[in-house]
Design an enzyme around this catalytic site. Structure first.
Site, short mmCIF file in Angstrom:
data_model
loop_
_atom_site.label_atom_id
_atom_site.label_comp_id
_atom_site.label_asym_id
_atom_site.label_seq_id
_atom_site.Cartn_x
_atom_site.Cartn_y
_atom_site.Cartn_z
N GLN A 1 2.12 -6.46 -3.19
CA GLN A 1 2.47 -6.14 -1.53
C GLN A 1 3.99 -5.07 -1.71
OE1 GLN A 1 1.46 -9.29 -3.06
NE2 GLN A 1 -0.34 -8.56 -2.94
N THR B 1 -10.35 -4.41 1.64
CA THR B 1 -11.38 -5.04 2.38
C THR B 1 -11.60 -4.00 3.29
OG1 THR B 1 -9.22 -4.88 3.62
CG2 THR B 1 -9.45 -6.90 2.63
N ASP C 1 1.23 -0.85 -0.32
CA ASP C 1 0.30 0.15 -0.05
C ASP C 1 0.63 1.67 0.56
OD1 ASP C 1 -1.84 -1.33 -0.22
OD2 ASP C 1 -2.34 -1.58 2.03
N GLY D 1 -4.44 -3.98 -4.00
CA GLY D 1 -5.86 -2.80 -3.95
C GLY D 1 -4.96 -2.16 -5.06
N HIS D 2 -4.87 -1.43 -5.84
CA HIS D 2 -3.98 -0.35 -6.28
C HIS D 2 -4.88 0.62 -6.94
CE1 HIS D 2 -0.28 -3.35 -7.53
NE2 HIS D 2 -1.19 -3.45 -6.37
N LYS E 1 1.36 2.20 -5.09
CA LYS E 1 2.70 1.46 -6.32
C LYS E 1 1.46 1.96 -7.82
CE LYS E 1 2.21 -2.50 -4.45
NZ LYS E 1 2.21 -1.90 -3.19
P1 GDP Z 1 -0.90 0.40 -4.01
O1 GDP Z 1 -1.70 -0.96 -3.13
O2 GDP Z 1 0.67 0.31 -2.89
O3 GDP Z 1 -1.08 1.39 -4.75
O4 GDP Z 1 -0.88 1.47 -2.89
P2 GDP Z 1 -2.21 1.78 -2.00
O5 GDP Z 1 -3.98 1.70 -3.31
O6 GDP Z 1 -3.45 0.48 -1.25
O7 GDP Z 1 -2.64 2.75 -0.78
C1 GDP Z 1 -2.31 3.85 -1.43
C2 GDP Z 1 -3.26 4.82 -0.62
O8 GDP Z 1 -2.61 6.28 -0.92
C3 GDP Z 1 -4.95 4.99 -1.75
O9 GDP Z 1 -5.60 5.53 -1.21
C4 GDP Z 1 -3.73 6.78 -3.24
O10 GDP Z 1 -4.91 6.98 -3.57
C5 GDP Z 1 -3.62 7.67 -1.55
N1 GDP Z 1 -2.32 7.77 -2.02
C6 GDP Z 1 -0.98 7.42 -3.20
N2 GDP Z 1 -0.03 8.94 -3.16
C7 GDP Z 1 -0.35 9.58 -2.34
C8 GDP Z 1 0.49 10.91 -2.05
O11 GDP Z 1 1.43 10.98 -2.21
N3 GDP Z 1 -0.64 11.67 -1.50
C9 GDP Z 1 -1.13 10.75 -0.05
N4 GDP Z 1 -2.43 11.73 0.43
N5 GDP Z 1 -2.22 9.81 -0.35
C10 GDP Z 1 -1.59 8.90 -1.37
P1 IMO Z 2 -1.13 -3.98 -2.07
O1 IMO Z 2 0.15 -4.68 -3.60
C1 IMO Z 2 -1.18 -4.71 2.19
C2 IMO Z 2 -1.08 -8.97 3.78
C3 IMO Z 2 -2.28 -8.99 4.11
C4 IMO Z 2 -1.31 -10.20 5.32
C5 IMO Z 2 -0.41 -10.76 4.64
C6 IMO Z 2 -0.70 -12.09 3.57
O2 IMO Z 2 -1.98 -3.42 -2.30
O3 IMO Z 2 -0.07 -3.20 -1.53
P2 IMO Z 2 -2.41 -13.02 1.74
O4 IMO Z 2 -4.08 -12.58 1.32
O5 IMO Z 2 -1.39 -11.87 0.97
O6 IMO Z 2 -2.49 -14.14 2.15
O7 IMO Z 2 -2.47 -11.75 2.98
O8 IMO Z 2 -0.30 -9.97 3.72
N1 IMO Z 2 -1.49 -8.22 2.23
C7 IMO Z 2 -1.70 -6.78 1.66
N2 IMO Z 2 -0.97 -5.92 3.04
N3 IMO Z 2 -0.95 -4.49 0.42
C8 IMO Z 2 -1.22 -5.22 -0.32
O9 IMO Z 2 -1.07 -5.67 -2.04
C9 IMO Z 2 -1.23 -7.18 0.42
N4 IMO Z 2 -1.52 -8.34 -0.13
C10 IMO Z 2 -1.43 -9.23 1.37
O10 IMO Z 2 -3.39 -8.00 4.71
O11 IMO Z 2 -1.28 -9.62 6.28
MG MG Z 3 -3.00 -1.60 -1.69
#
Ligand code: GDP
Ligand code: IMO
Ligand code: MG
Length: 421
Positions: A221, A298, A13, A40-41, A16
């Protein structure tokens, strides 16, 4: 040509999805190399927000080919849902997305096994996303898996044999799942996948490289969730590190070019497992609140804490990171002071090498820095950065010995500052 790899350096998270979307115009191809719908990107642009799970984050830019590589595990039902919603947004997904025949299928019984494993672990549960990731990779490694290419001929007997094995195991563990609702939906989604170009992605990607096409490999991840190097057993079931791009796409190690390592200006984690710099106080709550730290898929609350440079140095080393990308700097905009963990105290001894275990025996040693107390969300170039933020960047670059080339100051595509190297 070489491939560039973009991956998360913390516990996932990091942002990416946003950065892949921003960088995509520089590339001809975007390819996912591991993970599945546990990811979840999030992408935000033109006032809209999208969350991608299995589909590469290059899908919204124009002209690129997107590939789901062999290292990915695909849930047909969730994939169809994701693709349907993209189609509704006007994306011609069937034309621009190709899927490796060697990617593995997540079966309905894999999800049930995931839930059963978690239940049996009781308090020691991993806190998985419940998407069947662990059991699907387990079947892959134990040579019982089903692959996308299998759906092209005589699939039913293969599916039934794999299902029978799962049911025997589940029954022995005391679970008697009812598949009557999910199974027809799953089979329908399998038929749907046949509308896509199913490819030998290793050949396709290497031919593209031979023809001077540029490829960006998108990780899911983060490195601290890597099955070998993460905080085992509280990890995911794939290699999230750079080497995963080689095995998850069929790209040789000497074909890796730039490695973009993404990190948040602080740190978060979802699910169970150790987290040395976690904050259980108001500061942690403030980070969660300002950073909207809730799971993209989630909705689970993300645990929050200060940036951990011991862990970052470790993941930079494992991945051969050539450029750092700092996300969510704006979340710290209102903080008086900012802390960064520079070393660990383990049983009275100061260490800077990430240790075998980071359980309760680790106490972080912090350096405190002055906050910049400036709203950076509208900034467009690095000249606008306040002096304290420039200091923060300088401090991090010095500690990590890799340049920070991109700074993100908000979730929108436009809130991205490319620094002059
Ligand atoms: P990923 O799984 O690595 O793609 O990241 P996620 O989408 O799960 O979580 C990143 C969260 O931070 C998302 O809600 C994005 O919209 C948000 N986000 C990304 N870059 C920034 C930033 O520079 N500032 C803020 N405030 N939010 C950001
Ligand atoms: P993105 O790509 C954050 C965590 C789960 C759990 C562990 C194992 O959005 O960064 P799994 O379902 O993979 O067997 O769960 O890994 N986890 C993540 N945490 N971002 C993710 O993906 C994750 N994918 C799995 O919360 O602790
Ligand atoms: Mg994510």
């Amino acid at each position: 040509m070489k491939v560039d790899v973009l991956l998360g350096l913390q516990w996932g998270d990091e942002g990416k999805g946003k950065v892949v979307d921003v960088l995509t115009p520089r590339y001809d191809v975007v390819a996912r190399f591991q993970g599945g719908p546990n990811a979840g990107h999030t992408l935000e642009f033109e006032g809209k927000k999208y969350v991608l799970r299995s589909i590469p984050s290059g899908i919204f830019q124009h002209g690129q080919v997107n590939i789901i590589g062999n290292g990915v595990v695909l849930d047909p039902v969730l994939f169809k849902e994701e693709a349907d919603s993209l189609e509704k947004s006007g994306i011609d997904i069937k034309k621009i997305l190709k899927i490796s025949k060697k990617a593995h299928l997540i079966m309905p019984t894999h999800r049930i096994l995931d839930a059963a494993n978690e239940k049996l672990k009781g308090d020691a549960k991993i806190g998985t996303t419940g998407k069947g990731i662990g059991p699907t990779y387990t079947d892959k490694i134990s040579r019982n898996g089903l692959r996308i290419g299998d759906i092209l001929n005589d699939f039913e007997p293969k599916y039934n044999a794999a299902k029978a094995k799962h049911l025997t195991l589940l029954n022995a563990l005391g679970f008697n799942p009812d598949l009557s609702e999910i199974e027809p939906k799953w089979m329908e989604a399998i038929e749907y996948i046949k509308q896509y170009e199913l490819i030998d992605s290793e050949h396709v990607i290497n031919k593209l490289l031979a023809n001077e096409k540029s490829v960006l490999c998108e990780g899911a991840q983060g490195s601290l969730l890597d099955v070998d190097f993460g905080s085992y057993p509280f990890v995911t079931s794939s290699n999230t590190v750079c080497a995963g791009a080689c095995s998850g796409l069929g790209v040789a190690p000497n074909k890796i070019g730039e490695v973009f390592g993404i990190f948040k200006a602080y740190c978060t984690r979802v699910g169970s497992g150790p987290f040395p710099t976690e904050l259980h106080d108001d500061t942690g709550a403030k980070l969660r609140d300002i950073g909207h730290e809730y799971g993209a898929v989630t909705g689970r609350e993300r645990r929050c804490g200060w940036i951990d440079l011991v862990a970052l140095r470790y993941t930079i080393m494992l991945n051969g990171v050539t450029q750092l990308i700092m996300m969510k700097s704006d979340v710290l905009d209102s903080f008086e002071t900012i802390k960064a963990c520079v070393a660990y105290n383990v049983n009275g001894k100061e260490i800077t090498d990430f240790p075998f275990s980071i359980e309760n025996n680790v106490t972080p040693i912090y350096k405190e820095l002055e906050g910049w107390k400036t709203d950076m969300t509208r900034f467009k170039c690095e000249n606008e950065f306040p002096a304290q933020f420039k200091e923060y960047i300088k401090f991090l670059e010095n500690e990590l010995q890799v340049p920070i080339t991109i700074v993100s100051v908000g979730p929108d595509r436009e809130q991205t500052i490319i620094r002059n190297k």
